[in-house]
Design a protein around this motif. Structure first.
Motif, PDB file in Angstrom:
ATOM      1  N   GLU A  92      27.525   8.134  17.282  1.00 56.74           N
ATOM      2  CA  GLU A  92      26.978   9.757  16.569  1.00 56.74           C
ATOM      3  C   GLU A  92      27.211  10.094  15.325  1.00 56.74           C
ATOM      4  O   GLU A  92      25.951  11.337  14.927  1.00 56.74           O
ATOM      5  CB  GLU A  92      28.014  10.509  17.530  1.00 56.74           C
ATOM      6  CG  GLU A  92      28.400  11.712  16.841  1.00 56.74           C
ATOM      7  CD  GLU A  92      29.719  12.198  17.611  1.00 56.74           C
ATOM      8  OE1 GLU A  92      29.831  12.584  18.776  1.00 56.74           O
ATOM      9  OE2 GLU A  92      31.126  12.590  16.522  1.00 56.74           O
ATOM     10  N   LYS A 151      23.782  11.984  13.128  1.00 58.26           N
ATOM     11  CA  LYS A 151      24.064  13.334  12.445  1.00 58.26           C
ATOM     12  C   LYS A 151      23.138  13.030  10.773  1.00 58.26           C
ATOM     13  O   LYS A 151      22.689  13.882  10.131  1.00 58.26           O
ATOM     14  CB  LYS A 151      25.685  13.615  12.302  1.00 58.26           C
ATOM     15  CG  LYS A 151      26.028  13.815  13.753  1.00 58.26           C
ATOM     16  CD  LYS A 151      28.071  14.001  13.084  1.00 58.26           C
ATOM     17  CE  LYS A 151      28.774  14.949  14.596  1.00 58.26           C
ATOM     18  NZ  LYS A 151      29.778  15.500  14.411  1.00 58.26           N
ATOM     19  N   GLU A 155      33.376  16.355  15.734  1.00 55.61           N
ATOM     20  CA  GLU A 155      32.845  16.918  16.642  1.00 55.61           C
ATOM     21  C   GLU A 155      34.463  17.967  16.623  1.00 55.61           C
ATOM     22  O   GLU A 155      35.912  17.242  16.967  1.00 55.61           O
ATOM     23  CB  GLU A 155      32.666  16.444  17.502  1.00 55.61           C
ATOM     24  CG  GLU A 155      30.837  16.206  17.578  1.00 55.61           C
ATOM     25  CD  GLU A 155      30.193  17.443  17.053  1.00 55.61           C
ATOM     26  OE1 GLU A 155      30.734  18.447  17.622  1.00 55.61           O
ATOM     27  OE2 GLU A 155      29.577  17.221  16.730  1.00 55.61           O
TER      28      GLU A 155
END
Length: 513
Positions: A345, A349, A359
């Motif tokens: 993740e 990004k 998040e």
């Protein structure tokens, strides 16, 4: 206790020898004199001090970049940070003070023992061994509690985050330098002398045992631990657990009262059971969240992420039961697999130039958060922080950079101040810098970000992975002022907080033919 027990056995054999079968040693080793034993005692005290100093310095140099880079996630729980650790012999217990003086040259004055890489103190040129004389015109006191008294004497001056003048004694000469602090999370780092492999957060401090320091052999794995515990504090998990415990106790109390109405005395059994259940409510989820947010904190500080999951594989090898048992913590397979997904993740990004914010987490100014680029080896790449008129921390906006918004910049030199040839090939895009720096035969990967004045004050070059085993320093510190048609700056070799070979350079914008 062991000695008394041995004496009692000797007496038993002498008193009841005719009734027992006590056997004496057969060899006759030479006796150790009291003087020799005393000399060995002092040697072992020195070993203890060296280990404590090594662990404390390692915790500080690994943890300080994480505390600094994570300041936006700690919201208002922040403090000005200069980037050095200072101790004196009085910080050690009385039995170890003389040993601290012999092994590390500590006296009653506060002496810098570590400088965080890339910190304001490192950029200002402070070095381990410097003795603090004055800060902002305030004389630094000596003896026990000197650090606490200095904080009190500076008072509100320290809290403003304004630049301060530091006067230090370096050898036989006085050196004065100005240091502008950054902000960092206001949670202390503490080492305790326990053999258990453990680390925990109490809401105010991050505590690591000497057992954990022996277990976490790499700085990357130590960063995993510190990031995890910092996340616990920043997310106020301790307060949440106490609230859940209170809620559980109140729920159990209702059953105790109900039982009493029917004449059954429970002795508070339901209250205790409810408190225990409440304390464990969401415990596993809190641990998952600390793993998740802690990895983002590592990424913000510029530490390598690949290989972080190996920490939990090592933990499984050390304690195989953790592979299957989940009570207050997830199992080690779940944690390792989850971390791999967190890394994916974060990398996604970074590739899309999305702010590195976990998040579900909101920060004061999410539009100004900066996605840190990965580095090849552990080392800080911290966001620039400042104070506004109301002394509240904020991240300086990249959008305000007065410099070219994109471009490629190159330059080279026949030799730096230490005699080695160098070359740079850097790319600058929307406030972020990346590229490569070659010094001699060693290649470094460069990453950094600009402040609102167009200065790359946090650029850092770490050894390229392919050159990790080549002799030479691991890091190069880079300072750059970006002009409309060129980049001007300097680089310095960073060797465990010591900066040398400072060399000025100019880079020209590369025009593609």
């Amino acid at each position: 206790m062991i000695k008394r027990y041995a004496i009692s056995l000797t007496l038993a054999c002498s008193l009841y020898g005719s009734l027992s079968a006590c056997v004496a040693p057969q060899s006759t080793p030479p006796k150790v004199s009291d003087a020799a034993a005393l000399e060995e005692t002092e040697k072992q005290k020195e070993w203890v001090v060296r280990r404590l100093m090594r662990d404390n310095i390692r915790i500080y140099t690994v943890g300080a970049p994480i505390l600094t880079a994570s300041a936006p996630l700690c919201e208002e729980v922040v403090r000005p940070h200069f980037g050095f650790l200072a101790l004196n012999m009085d910080d050690f217990g009385l039995p170890l003070r003389a040993a601290a003086g012999r092994t590390h040259g500590l006296g009653h004055r506060l002496q810098i023992v570590a400088v965080a890489p890339g910190s304001p103190a490192a950029r200002a040129g402070l070095l381990p061994g410097d003795q603090l004389i004055e800060v902002a015109g305030v004389k630094v006191q000596s003896g026990k509690g000197a650090r606490e008294r200095l904080k009190e004497d500076l008072g509100g001056v320290l809290a403003t985050g304004a630049p301060l003048d530091f006067q230090v004694l370096r050898g036989e000469r006085f050196v004065t330098t100005e240091i502008t602090p950054t902000m960092q999370c206001d949670y202390g780092l503490k080492l305790i002398n326990e053999d258990d492999v453990n680390a925990y957060a109490d809401g105010e401090t991050i505590i690591l045992t000497t057992g954990m320091m022996r277990f976490a052999t790499s700085d990357q794995h130590l960063a995993v631990i510190i990031g995890h515990e910092l996340a616990h504090n920043a997310l106020e998990h301790r307060d949440a657990k106490e609230q859940n415990q209170t809620a559980g106790r109140v729920g159990g109390l209702l059953f105790d009262v109900l039982a009493a109405v029917f004449g059954v005395y429970t002795g508070g059994a339901f209250s205790d059971a409810g408190a225990s259940a409440g304390a464990q409510a969401y415990s596993v989820d809190f641990e998952r969240e600390a793993d998740y947010v802690g990895l983002y904190m590592m990424a913000l500080a510029g530490y390598p992420l690949e290989g972080s999951a190996d920490f939990w594989r090592m933990m499984a090898a050390d304690s195989p039961g953790s592979i299957y048992i989940s009570t207050t913590h997830p199992t080690t397979p779940e944690r390792a697999a989850a971390i791999e997904s967190y890394i994916a993740e974060i990398r996604r990004k970074q590739a899309q130039n999305i702010a590195l914010v976990p998040e579900g987490i909101e920060i004061a100014e999410p539009d100004t958060a900066v996605a840190a680029a990965p580095v090849a080896l552990s080392g800080p790449s911290t966001p620039a922080l400042a104070l506004d008129a109301d002394s509240e921390p904020k991240v300086e906006a990249i959008a305000a950079v007065r410099s070219p918004q994109s471009g490629r910049w190159i330059g080279e030199g026949a030799r730096d101040t230490c005699g080695l040839p160098w070359a740079m090939d850097l790319r600058f895009d929307r406030g972020r810098l990346s590229g490569q720096f070659q010094r001699g035969e060693t290649l470094y990967d460069v990453h950094g970000q600009a402040d609102h004045k167009g200065r790359l004050t946090n650029a850092r070059a770490g050894k390229n992975k392919l050159y990790s085993n080549v002799p030479g320093p691991r890091f190069i510190d880079v300072l750059i002022d970006m002009k409309s048609d060129r980049m001007e700056g300097s680089f310095s070799v960073d060797d465990a907080g010591h900066l040398y070979c400072r060399t000025a350079f100019t880079l020209d914008q590369w025009a593609q033919p």
